[in-house]
Scaffold this active site. Structure first.
Site, mmCIF file in Angstrom:
data_model
loop_
_atom_site.group_PDB
_atom_site.id
_atom_site.type_symbol
_atom_site.label_atom_id
_atom_site.label_comp_id
_atom_site.label_asym_id
_atom_site.label_seq_id
_atom_site.Cartn_x
_atom_site.Cartn_y
_atom_site.Cartn_z
ATOM 1 N N HIS A 77 108.128 -77.150 -39.989
ATOM 2 C CA HIS A 77 108.675 -75.881 -40.225
ATOM 3 C C HIS A 77 107.529 -75.113 -40.720
ATOM 4 O O HIS A 77 107.735 -74.207 -41.776
ATOM 5 C CB HIS A 77 109.557 -75.934 -41.436
ATOM 6 C CG HIS A 77 110.985 -76.531 -40.926
ATOM 7 N ND1 HIS A 77 111.941 -76.150 -40.470
ATOM 8 C CD2 HIS A 77 111.271 -77.990 -41.052
ATOM 9 C CE1 HIS A 77 113.040 -77.086 -40.122
ATOM 10 N NE2 HIS A 77 112.559 -78.251 -40.485
ATOM 11 N N ASN A 150 119.382 -76.009 -40.926
ATOM 12 C CA ASN A 150 118.954 -75.856 -39.413
ATOM 13 C C ASN A 150 119.978 -74.901 -38.888
ATOM 14 O O ASN A 150 121.121 -74.584 -39.237
ATOM 15 C CB ASN A 150 118.650 -76.892 -38.806
ATOM 16 C CG ASN A 150 117.345 -77.682 -39.283
ATOM 17 O OD1 ASN A 150 116.564 -77.208 -39.712
ATOM 18 N ND2 ASN A 150 117.256 -78.797 -38.905
ATOM 19 N N TYR A 364 111.052 -83.396 -50.641
ATOM 20 C CA TYR A 364 110.585 -82.022 -50.791
ATOM 21 C C TYR A 364 109.648 -81.704 -52.060
ATOM 22 O O TYR A 364 108.934 -81.017 -52.004
ATOM 23 C CB TYR A 364 111.793 -81.154 -50.838
ATOM 24 C CG TYR A 364 112.439 -81.184 -49.386
ATOM 25 C CD1 TYR A 364 112.970 -82.371 -48.823
ATOM 26 C CD2 TYR A 364 112.323 -79.970 -48.766
ATOM 27 C CE1 TYR A 364 113.398 -82.101 -47.672
ATOM 28 C CE2 TYR A 364 112.963 -79.899 -47.365
ATOM 29 C CZ TYR A 364 113.628 -80.954 -46.725
ATOM 30 O OH TYR A 364 114.220 -80.852 -45.673
HETATM 31 FE FE1 HDE Z 1 113.206 -81.105 -43.750
HETATM 32 N N1 HDE Z 1 111.482 -81.249 -44.891
HETATM 33 N N2 HDE Z 1 113.112 -83.050 -43.979
HETATM 34 N N3 HDE Z 1 114.956 -81.235 -42.861
HETATM 35 N N4 HDE Z 1 113.207 -79.107 -43.700
HETATM 36 C C1 HDE Z 1 110.704 -79.902 -45.019
HETATM 37 O O1 HDE Z 1 109.385 -79.389 -46.818
HETATM 38 C C2 HDE Z 1 112.282 -83.872 -44.704
HETATM 39 C C3 HDE Z 1 115.572 -82.333 -42.416
HETATM 40 C C4 HDE Z 1 114.211 -78.261 -43.292
HETATM 41 O O2 HDE Z 1 111.349 -72.910 -44.812
HETATM 42 C C5 HDE Z 1 109.277 -80.416 -45.724
HETATM 43 O O3 HDE Z 1 108.431 -77.509 -47.766
HETATM 44 C C6 HDE Z 1 112.505 -85.313 -44.651
HETATM 45 C C7 HDE Z 1 116.954 -82.041 -41.995
HETATM 46 C C8 HDE Z 1 113.911 -76.844 -43.454
HETATM 47 O O4 HDE Z 1 110.158 -73.750 -46.331
HETATM 48 C C9 HDE Z 1 109.537 -81.708 -45.867
HETATM 49 C C10 HDE Z 1 113.556 -85.228 -43.875
HETATM 50 C C11 HDE Z 1 117.147 -80.515 -42.258
HETATM 51 C C12 HDE Z 1 112.558 -77.074 -43.962
HETATM 52 C C13 HDE Z 1 110.962 -81.988 -45.292
HETATM 53 C C14 HDE Z 1 114.134 -83.853 -43.529
HETATM 54 C C15 HDE Z 1 115.797 -80.119 -42.726
HETATM 55 C C16 HDE Z 1 112.147 -78.288 -44.123
HETATM 56 C C17 HDE Z 1 108.101 -79.868 -45.043
HETATM 57 C C18 HDE Z 1 114.462 -86.543 -43.481
HETATM 58 C C19 HDE Z 1 118.133 -79.662 -41.872
HETATM 59 C C20 HDE Z 1 111.621 -75.692 -44.138
HETATM 60 C C21 HDE Z 1 107.819 -78.411 -45.834
HETATM 61 C C22 HDE Z 1 115.104 -87.285 -44.335
HETATM 62 C C23 HDE Z 1 119.341 -80.014 -42.579
HETATM 63 C C24 HDE Z 1 112.020 -74.932 -45.400
HETATM 64 C C25 HDE Z 1 108.620 -78.381 -46.775
HETATM 65 C C26 HDE Z 1 111.007 -73.879 -45.585
HETATM 66 C C27 HDE Z 1 110.904 -78.351 -44.535
HETATM 67 C C28 HDE Z 1 111.135 -83.299 -45.378
HETATM 68 C C29 HDE Z 1 115.110 -83.565 -42.543
HETATM 69 C C30 HDE Z 1 115.457 -78.777 -42.782
HETATM 70 C C31 HDE Z 1 108.160 -82.337 -45.463
HETATM 71 C C32 HDE Z 1 111.826 -86.295 -45.365
HETATM 72 C C33 HDE Z 1 118.043 -82.916 -41.576
HETATM 73 C C34 HDE Z 1 114.818 -75.735 -42.904
HETATM 74 O O5 HDE Z 1 109.260 -81.827 -47.352
#
Ligand code: HDE
Length: 694
Positions: A77, A150, A364
């Site tokens: 993202h 999402n 996060y």
């Molecule tokens: Fe994320 N995800 N994610 N994700 N995600 C991040 O945090 C993570 C997942 C989502 O505009 C990171 O700040 C893991 C699902 C959005 O700043 C990080 C897992 C969904 C955004 C991270 C998931 C998301 C992130 C990277 C699996 C939809 C952007 C930057 C267990 C429901 C937020 C950050 C923004 C961002 C980890 C799965 C949505 C790496 C470990 C499922 C919208 O922490």
């Protein structure tokens, strides 16, 4: 304007010096220490042509700060665009949750929203085929609540353990460092072919959902099942949906590819222009609320993030409206530094045991610390609570401001100073019973990987199914490994045989590979769900969309006026394209200003187009390759086309005699009807009949 010459400094200022003039009363430029700077163009030297001196603290201060401007981009993202907004409650939910935003109809809560693509780096293009992030921070009276969702309601994997592998697979391949912002490569599809649970999400990913027309025209989903908890401590399950009032709309793949070249910032520019012109996009927050009994009766496990609950089975009820009302005034301070965490919840909102959500809760905070460099990111304007105070004994650390004053920095304390816990107001976790042996195992109830993938596919219109098939053929066609192509088609056979054979034919596979081994047979009895299709839910309005009008010298000014009036009457915008960017003269000799030259404004940037040429340059424009492409693309992309004096252009574009019912001759009817009929037709998204599938 009154101005003065900036004082020349020192004896070394030579004749080559160009003196700046500054407005009187303007702010004086200073160093980080507040010392006024006399010359911002020249470093301090020993003689005009001599070496720069170590003692130049002005230069050192400036370059030092510049060298450290970048912070690590998000692992996923990375490319995003944010805006301020307001959430207004339209339905009181105090019976089912004590969450502050839902306690009273009319209650308003400030928000910050960040949309993003997932795979690409910060500088990648907006129209990559990719899932979009839809993250909302609510600054509530009881703390900040982040709904980090999402634009697709399901996810690729069921357990957080798999996330780093999934992300590694989709990102540029490690030896070569490409492709950027693409899932169309071997490592992604190799991983997918070995991960059957991803198949439902793959259907969404290959659908037009992942090439949205605008960030304003996307749905948003919390994805996981969460809990709502009321004041009595009773819990219900909930799924969160954002429904855009602008309607869900997408571009075609061929448009996406071309938009990425013509305007890689297409989505952010679109949202920026909407917000700065007062066109405020809105979404209804809709909830699917259910109890344990429903969960027990439902065909799939509600803790499995690869599954959704069809709205036909459980309606998504509107409870509030989000309005994006303000663009950020500094991208870095807000959009880059905003720190979302799924663990940012408030009383009344709680987690479930979804193993993907549990893993996210862990991830996060780590990410924010890595990116923002300090635990004190919570103090930044975009991240601090706004609806309520933040009182605790946390202190110190990098970049800390506002430590508590006085002697007491612990609790309990006998000084009777500082904040105290509050069992009534404070967050109490829902007392969900937990039992079981400590095991690394996936629940049996997560084992059906194909049934909802099938349900999604059969819910699409013929046009949408073709786009999905074409997307798979394109993506797998970019894979060099034949085994990967065959393996994916093997999975498709478990979803729909026509889909599998269509993709196999598109790839030229000599024979259909055997179906993949399935942990559970695919259910054939799940009915189509109209809510899953974009085209079955078209907005029926031109509001928020853009008409590109190409004009030439001598064009009919009266028709142009009528067209502009009709489009803005329908809530849309007109953008003028002319052979030269200054514009073209109409038949009355008036210069009509343009926003684009023909070369800079290809038709892929617009929802519908009109071409109004005049006798003066119709023949010249017809011979312009970009004008031919403008028309040919608009036609191929099933756009509605208004035209006048374009016979030569149709012929040069190879479309002689091809004008169909989606093409409107705006000169054929002398009164306003021709224009009115054209703009009325444009309220349909596209003239799909041209594709032969509608
Ligand atoms: Fe994320 N995800 N994610 N994700 N995600 C991040 O945090 C993570 C997942 C989502 O505009 C990171 O700040 C893991 C699902 C959005 O700043 C990080 C897992 C969904 C955004 C991270 C998931 C998301 C992130 C990277 C699996 C939809 C952007 C930057 C267990 C429901 C937020 C950050 C923004 C961002 C980890 C799965 C949505 C790496 C470990 C499922 C919208 O922490």
């Amino acid at each position: 304007m009154t101005s003065r010459t900036q004082p020349q400094t020192g004896p070394d200022a030579g004749p080559a010096e160009v003196h700046q003039t500054v407005a009187l009363g303007a702010e004086v430029l200073t160093t980080s220490q507040g010392v006024a700077i006399s010359d911002n163009q020249n470093s301090l030297k020993a003689g005009a042509r001599g070496p720069t001196l170590l003692e130049d603290f002005v230069l050192r201060d400036k370059i030092f700060h510049f060298d450290h401007e970048r912070i690590p981009e998000r692992v996923v993202h990375a490319r995003g665009f944010g805006a301020h907004g307001t959430f207004e409650c339209t339905r009181e939910l105090s019976g089912i949750t004590r969450a502050a935003p839902f306690q009273k109809v009319g209650k308003r809560t400030e928000t910050f929203v960040r949309f993003s693509t997932v795979a690409g780096s910060k500088g990648s293009m907006d129209l990559a085929r990719d899932v979009r992030g839809f993250a909302v921070k609510f600054y509530t009276d009881e703390g900040n609540w982040d709904l980090v969702g999402n634009n697709v309601p399901v996810f690729f994997i069921q357990d957080a353990m798999k996330f780093p592998d999934l992300v590694h697979a989709v990102k540029p391949e490690p030896d070569r460092g490409f492709p950027q912002a693409q899932s169309a490569h071997d490592t992604f599809w190799d991983y997918i072919s070995l991960t059957p649970e991803a198949m439902h999400m793959v259907m969404w990913q290959m659908s037009d959902r992942t090439i949205p027309r605008s960030l304003r025209m996307m749905e948003g989903f919390g994805v996981h099942t969460f809990r709502l908890v009321n004041a009595a401590g009773e819990a219900r399950f909930v799924k969160f949906h954002w429904k855009p009032r602008q309607g869900v709309q997408s571009v075609l793949w061929d448009e996406a590819v071309k938009i990425n070249g013509a305007d890689p910032d297409f989505h952010r520019r679109d949202l920026w222009e909407a917000l700065t012109s007062g066109d405020q996009p809105q979404w209804d927050l809709c909830l699917q609320v259910f109890d344990q009994d429903f969960a027990d009766r439902f065909d799939f496990d509600v803790l499995d993030a690869t599954k959704l609950i069809p709205e036909e089975l459980l309606p998504a009820e509107p409870v509030g409206t989000l309005t994006l009302d303000r663009a950020v005034d500094n991208f870095f301070e807000f959009t880059e530094q905003v720190a979302f965490c799924t663990q940012h919840v408030i009383p009344g909102i709680d987690f479930t045991e979804d193993p993907l959500l549990q893993g996210r809760n862990f991830s996060y905070l780590d990410t924010q610390l890595k990116r923002l460099g300090s635990t004190n990111f919570t103090q930044l304007e975009v991240n601090r609570p706004r609806g309520c105070p933040m009182h605790n004994f946390q202190q110190d650390g990098h970049m800390r401001v506002g430590n508590r004053k006085g002697r007491v920095n612990y609790e309990p304390n006998g000084f009777e100073e500082g904040p105290r816990e509050d069992p009534l107001k404070g967050y109490v976790s829902y007392a969900a019973p937990v039992e079981g042996a400590k095991v690394r195992i996936r629940a049996d109830s997560f084992a059906d990987h194909y049934s909802q993938a099938r349900q999604f596919y059969i819910s699409q219109t013929a046009v949408e199914q073709k786009h999905l098939r074409d997307a798979l053929v394109f993506e797998l066609g970019k894979c060099e490994l034949a085994r990967v192509r065959r393996a994916v088609v093997g999975h498709l056979r478990n979803i729909d045989e026509d889909l599998a054979s269509g993709v196999a034919a598109g790839l030229g596979l000599p024979e259909l590979p055997p179906p993949a081994t399935a942990a559970r047979p695919t259910r054939q009895d799940l009915p189509p769900s109209a809510a899953l299709s974009i085209l079955k839910n078209a907005p029926g309005s031109f509001a928020g969309r853009v008409m590109g009008v190409m004009i030439g010298d001598g064009c009919d000014g009266a028709v142009l006026d009528r067209l502009v009036a009709a489009v803005s009457g329908a809530g849309g915008k007109v953008r003028i394209i002319a052979p030269r960017v200054t514009g073209a003269h109409d038949d009355g000799g008036t210069l009509r200003a343009a926003q684009f030259s023909i070369a800079g404004g290809p038709s892929v940037l617009f929802d519908a187009v009109a071409i109004l040429l005049g006798p003066d340059d119709a023949a010249t424009v017809a011979q312009t390759p970009q004008a031919q492409t403008f028309l040919r693309d608009a036609f191929a992309h099933a756009k509605f086309i208004g035209h006048m004096q374009t016979e030569a252009l149709f012929e040069a574009a190879g479309l002689d005699g091809k004008a169909d019912a989606g093409c409107f001759d705006l000169g054929a009817v002398s009164d306003a009807d021709g224009v009115a009929d054209f703009v009325a037709a444009c309220t349909d998204l596209r003239f799909w009949e041209r594709s032969g599938l509608a």
